[in-house]
Design a protein around this motif. Structure first.
Motif, PDB file in Angstrom:
ATOM      1  N   ASP A 284      -7.931   4.973   1.494  1.00 33.65           N
ATOM      2  CA  ASP A 284      -7.418   4.682   2.843  1.00 33.65           C
ATOM      3  C   ASP A 284      -6.186   5.535   3.172  1.00 33.65           C
TER       4      ASP A 284
ATOM      5  N   ARG B  91       2.454  13.328  13.812  1.00 33.15           N
ATOM      6  CA  ARG B  91       2.553  12.077  13.054  1.00 33.15           C
ATOM      7  C   ARG B  91       1.148  11.631  12.651  1.00 33.15           C
TER       8      ARG B  91
ATOM      9  N   ARG C  20      11.631  -0.673  10.080  1.00 35.07           N
ATOM     10  CA  ARG C  20      12.889  -0.562  10.816  1.00 35.07           C
ATOM     11  C   ARG C  20      12.872  -1.322  12.145  1.00 35.07           C
TER      12      ARG C  20
ATOM     13  N   PHE D 273      -5.453   7.913  -2.276  1.00 31.27           N
ATOM     14  CA  PHE D 273      -6.157   6.676  -1.990  1.00 31.27           C
ATOM     15  C   PHE D 273      -7.252   6.885  -0.956  1.00 31.27           C
TER      16      PHE D 273
ATOM     17  N   ARG E  32      -1.159  16.301   0.333  1.00 28.10           N
ATOM     18  CA  ARG E  32      -0.016  15.593  -0.266  1.00 28.10           C
ATOM     19  C   ARG E  32      -0.220  15.431  -1.772  1.00 28.10           C
ATOM     20  N   THR E  33      -1.472  15.161  -2.172  1.00 23.48           N
ATOM     21  CA  THR E  33      -1.764  15.011  -3.591  1.00 23.48           C
ATOM     22  C   THR E  33      -1.705  16.364  -4.301  1.00 23.48           C
TER      23      THR E  33
ATOM     24  N   ASP F 292       0.823  -1.218   0.000  1.00 25.44           N
ATOM     25  CA  ASP F 292       0.000   0.000   0.000  1.00 25.44           C
ATOM     26  C   ASP F 292       0.856   1.268   0.000  1.00 25.44           C
ATOM     27  N   LEU F 293       1.806   1.330   0.935  1.00 20.58           N
ATOM     28  CA  LEU F 293       2.623   2.539   1.047  1.00 20.58           C
ATOM     29  C   LEU F 293       3.543   2.682  -0.160  1.00 20.58           C
TER      30      LEU F 293
ATOM     31  N   HIS G 126       6.136   7.219   9.406  1.00 15.97           N
ATOM     32  CA  HIS G 126       7.430   7.635   9.967  1.00 15.97           C
ATOM     33  C   HIS G 126       7.728   9.099   9.667  1.00 15.97           C
TER      34      HIS G 126
ATOM     35  N   MET H 151      -2.197   9.878  -7.384  1.00 17.58           N
ATOM     36  CA  MET H 151      -3.457   9.317  -6.886  1.00 17.58           C
ATOM     37  C   MET H 151      -3.563   9.493  -5.390  1.00 17.58           C
TER      38      MET H 151
ATOM     39  N   ARG I 279      -3.158   6.178   3.166  1.00 20.89           N
ATOM     40  CA  ARG I 279      -1.789   5.679   3.004  1.00 20.89           C
ATOM     41  C   ARG I 279      -0.729   6.728   3.302  1.00 20.89           C
ATOM     42  N   LEU I 280      -0.867   7.411   4.416  1.00 15.52           N
ATOM     43  CA  LEU I 280       0.166   8.359   4.833  1.00 15.52           C
ATOM     44  C   LEU I 280       1.361   7.580   5.364  1.00 15.52           C
ATOM     45  N   PHE I 281       2.547   8.177   5.282  1.00  9.41           N
ATOM     46  CA  PHE I 281       3.752   7.529   5.784  1.00  9.41           C
ATOM     47  C   PHE I 281       3.874   7.807   7.283  1.00  9.41           C
TER      48      PHE I 281
ATOM     49  N   ALA J 222       1.600   4.267  -2.843  1.00  8.90           N
ATOM     50  CA  ALA J 222       1.454   5.702  -2.578  1.00  8.90           C
ATOM     51  C   ALA J 222       2.724   6.448  -2.975  1.00  8.90           C
TER      52      ALA J 222
ATOM     53  N   THR K 136       2.957   6.843  -6.805  1.00  5.80           N
ATOM     54  CA  THR K 136       2.139   7.887  -7.422  1.00  5.80           C
ATOM     55  C   THR K 136       2.656   9.281  -7.083  1.00  5.80           C
ATOM     56  N   LEU K 137       3.569   9.369  -6.111  1.00  5.78           N
ATOM     57  CA  LEU K 137       4.186  10.664  -5.805  1.00  5.78           C
ATOM     58  C   LEU K 137       5.521  10.797  -6.525  1.00  5.78           C
TER      59      LEU K 137
ATOM     60  N   PRO L  52      12.076   2.610   6.382  1.00  7.65           N
ATOM     61  CA  PRO L  52      11.591   3.200   7.636  1.00  7.65           C
ATOM     62  C   PRO L  52      10.361   2.478   8.189  1.00  7.65           C
TER      63      PRO L  52
END
Lengths: 262, 215
Positions: free
Chosen positions: B84, B131, A187, B82, B147-148, A162-163, B90, B80, B86-88, A166, A169-170, A184
Motif C-alpha cells: 500500500d 505531493r 499536525r 509496502f 524510495r526503496t 503504517d507510516l 507531508h 521494505m 505508505r508514502l509520506f 515505513a 524500514t528506511l 507532521p
C-alpha cells in the motif's frame, strides 16, 4: 439532481425548536443588552485590560502546557493497550465532566502549601502555586488538558502505525520517526487540540477562582472579572461577555473544517 | 554469505512453517492470496516476531526465539516496500525518496540530487515536486519503488512492487531489479514474466514456505 428531503415528523419539530431556542435565546439576550456605543471604552478600562493580560498569559500558558505534556501523553495512550491504559483514559476524560470547583478544591489539597505535594514544592523548591498566576495556569491546564489529549489521541489512532513502519524500514529510529513522520502527519489535529484547549482555558472560572482566587493583575481572569463586575457594573460584564463570545465563535469557525461539516 | 530463516510464525488462523537458505541475488516469492507472503516479509523486516526459529543475515543473528539480541526494524540491514506504498503525504515525491538519506544525515541538496536520479530511473522525475496525494496509484507505486531503491541495505523486500504499474511500463521498472543496491532482493509477485528475472524462487503454499528452484 435534487434529493427529496424527508419531511420532519411533527412530534420532533416542537421540541427541536425549543432545544435550539435554549441555546440561542441567552445569546440574543446578551447581544441585546450589549452597550455597543461604549463597548471599546468598557473593554479598555484598567481593570479589564489587567484581566485581559492575565487571561492571555494563563490561557497561552495552559495551551503550552497541554502541548508539552499532553502530546506525549496522547502518544503513549494511542500506542499502548491494556487495563491500565483503559483506566488512564477515563481519568484523562474526568476533568471534562467534573465540576470545575471540585477540580479547584482537589488542586488546593494536592498542591496547596499544606497539600500532599504542595508542601514539598514549597519546602524543596520554594514554589507556591495557590493564589499565583502560575497556579491559575495549573488550574486552567487541569480543565483544558482532556480536550487536547482526546483530540490528538484519536488522530494518532486513526493515523495508525503504517507510516511509522515505513519510516523504520528506511532507517529512522523511534524519535526521528516521531519528529519527521508522526508529528507532521497529525499536525492539523494538534492545531485543533491547541485551539480547543486554549478556548477552554480562556473560559475557565470555577477551578481558577477556587485554587488561584481573584487577585487583580495576577489571577483575576476575564471570566472572574465578568462575575465580579455583574455586582457593580453590569454593562462592563456584558461587554466582556460579548468579547468572550466573539472569541469562542472565532475558534469554532477556525475549526469548522473538522467538526462543523454538514 | 546467505540469508537463513527457519522457524514458525503463528498469526491468528495463519501459521507459517519456514525453511529458507537464500544466496545473494533476486528471489521471487509466489503464492495464493492470503497465503502469508506479506507476513513472511514482515518477519524479515522486523514487524512480526518469530514464534520459533531464527533469522540470520550473513551469519549475524537478527531475530531469534531463543536467548539472544533481537534487532529492531530500524536497526536491521533491511528495507521494505509496502503493497500500500505508505508514502509520506507531508513530503513531496523527491523528499519521500530522500527520506532514508536525510535520516543518515546526508546534506539536503546531496540527498535530493541522489533522490532525483532514482525518480528518473522509475520515470517520475517530472513529478518530483508533487505531493503523493496528487499522484495516481501507479505513480505512487513508482515513487515508493524509488524510495526503496534509494535506501541501500543488504536486504530489500518488495511487496508486489509492480502491481499498479501499467503493462507497457512494467518491463522498464522490472529491468531495475538487478540494479537494486542490496545483496538480497526478495519480491512478491503474481506475474510470470517477473519470475524469469529471478535467480531463486520461494513458494508460499498453505503455510509452508520453501525454496523451489535455484537457477
Amino acid at each position: 439532481m435534487t434529493t427529496v428531503q424527508q419531511r420532519t415528523p411533527r412530534p420532533l419539530l416542537v421540541p427541536a425548536v425549543i432545544g435550539a431556542l435554549i441555546l440561542i435565546a441567552p445569546l440574543v439576550g446578551l447581544l441585546q443588552r450589549a452597550p455597543w456605543s461604549t463597548l471599546i471604552e468598557r473593554l479598555t478600562t484598567d481593570a479589564v485590560l489587567d484581566a485581559m493580560r492575565v487571561s492571555l498569559i494563563v490561557s497561552i500558558g495552559a495551551a503550552g502546557a497541554c502541548l508539552v505534556f499532553g502530546l506525549p501523553l496522547a502518544w503513549v495512550m494511542a500506542r499502548s493497550s491494556g487495563r491500565g491504559i483503559a483506566a488512564l483514559r477515563i481519568l484523562v476524560l474526568l476533568p471534562m465532566v467534573l465540576p470545575p470547583v471540585v477540580g479547584g478544591t482537589a488542586l488546593l489539597f494536592a498542591l496547596g502549601r499544606r497539600g500532599l505535594f504542595g508542601e514539598y514544592l514549597d519546602r524543596w523548591f520554594g514554589i507556591t502555586l495557590p493564589f499565583t498566576t502560575a497556579g491559575a495556569v495549573v488550574a486552567a491546564t487541569f480543565v483544558a488538558l482532556p480536550f487536547f489529549v482526546t483530540t490528538v489521541e484519536s488522530a494518532l489512532r486513526d493515523a495508525g502505525t503504517d507510516l511509522e513502519e515505513a519510516a523504520a524500514t528506511l532507517g529512522a529510529g523511534p524519535w526521528a520517526t516521531f519528529v519527521h513522520v508522526t508529528l507532521p502527519a497529525t499536525r492539523s489535529a494538534i492545531g485543533a487540540g491547541l485551539a480547543l484547549s486554549w478556548a477552554r482555558a480562556l473560559g475557565e472560572f470555577g477551578a481558577t477562582i477556587t485554587f488561584a482566587g481573584s487577585l487583580g493583575g495576577r489571577t483575576r481572569t476575564l471570566p472572574v472579572e465578568t462575575f465580579l463586575a455583574l455586582e457593580t457594573d453590569p454593562e462592563s460584564a456584558v461587554a466582556i461577555s460579548v468579547l468572550l463570545l466573539a472569541i469562542s465563535i472565532a475558534v469554532l469557525v477556525l475549526l469548522r473544517g473538522r467538526w462543523l461539516q454538514r | 554469505m546467505t540469508l537463513d530463516l527457519t522457524g514458525r510464525v503463528a498469526r491468528g488462523d495463519l501459521t507459517l512453517d519456514i525453511d529458507l537458505h537464500l544466496s545473494a541475488g533476486l528471489t521471487a516469492i509466489t503464492g495464493a492470496n492470503g497465503s502469508g507472503k506479506t507476513t513472511l516479509l514482515r518477519v524479515i523486516a522486523g514487524f512480526e516476531r518469530l514464534d520459533a526459529g531464527e533469522l540470520t543475515i550473513d551469519g549475524e543473528v537478527i531475530d531469534t526465539s531463543g536467548a539472544g539480541p533481537i534487532s529492531a526494524a530500524h536497526e536491521r540491514p533491511v528495507t521494505m516496500m509496502f503493497q500500500d506504498h505508505r508514502l509520506f503525504d507531508h513530503l513531496s515525491a523527491v523528499d519521500n525518496v530522500a527520506f532514508a538519506a536525510r535520516r543518515r544525515r546526508t546534506p539536503r541538496a546531496e540527498a535530493r540530487q541522489t533522490a532525483m536520479s532514482h525518480l528518473e530511473a522509475v520515470g517520475m522525475a517530472s513529478l518530483a515536486d508533487a505531493r503523493p496525494r496528487a499522484l495516481s496509484l501507479g505513480q505512487r507505486q513508482r515513487v515508493a519503488l524509488a524510495r526503496t531503491l534509494a535506501a541501500p541495505t543488504r536486504v530489500a523486500l518488495l511487496d508486489e512492487p509492480f502491481a499498479a504499474i501499467d503493462e507497457s511500463g512494467r518491463a522498464a521498472v522490472r529491468a531495475l531489479l538487478p540494479a537494486v543496491d542490496a545483496t538480497y532482493v526478495l519480491w512478491v509477485t503474481h506475474d510470470p514474466a517477473d519470475a524469469t528475472v529471478a535467480t531463486q524462487h520461494v513458494s508460499v503454499d498453505r503455510g509452508v514456505v520453501r525454496q523451489t528452484l535455484t537457477r
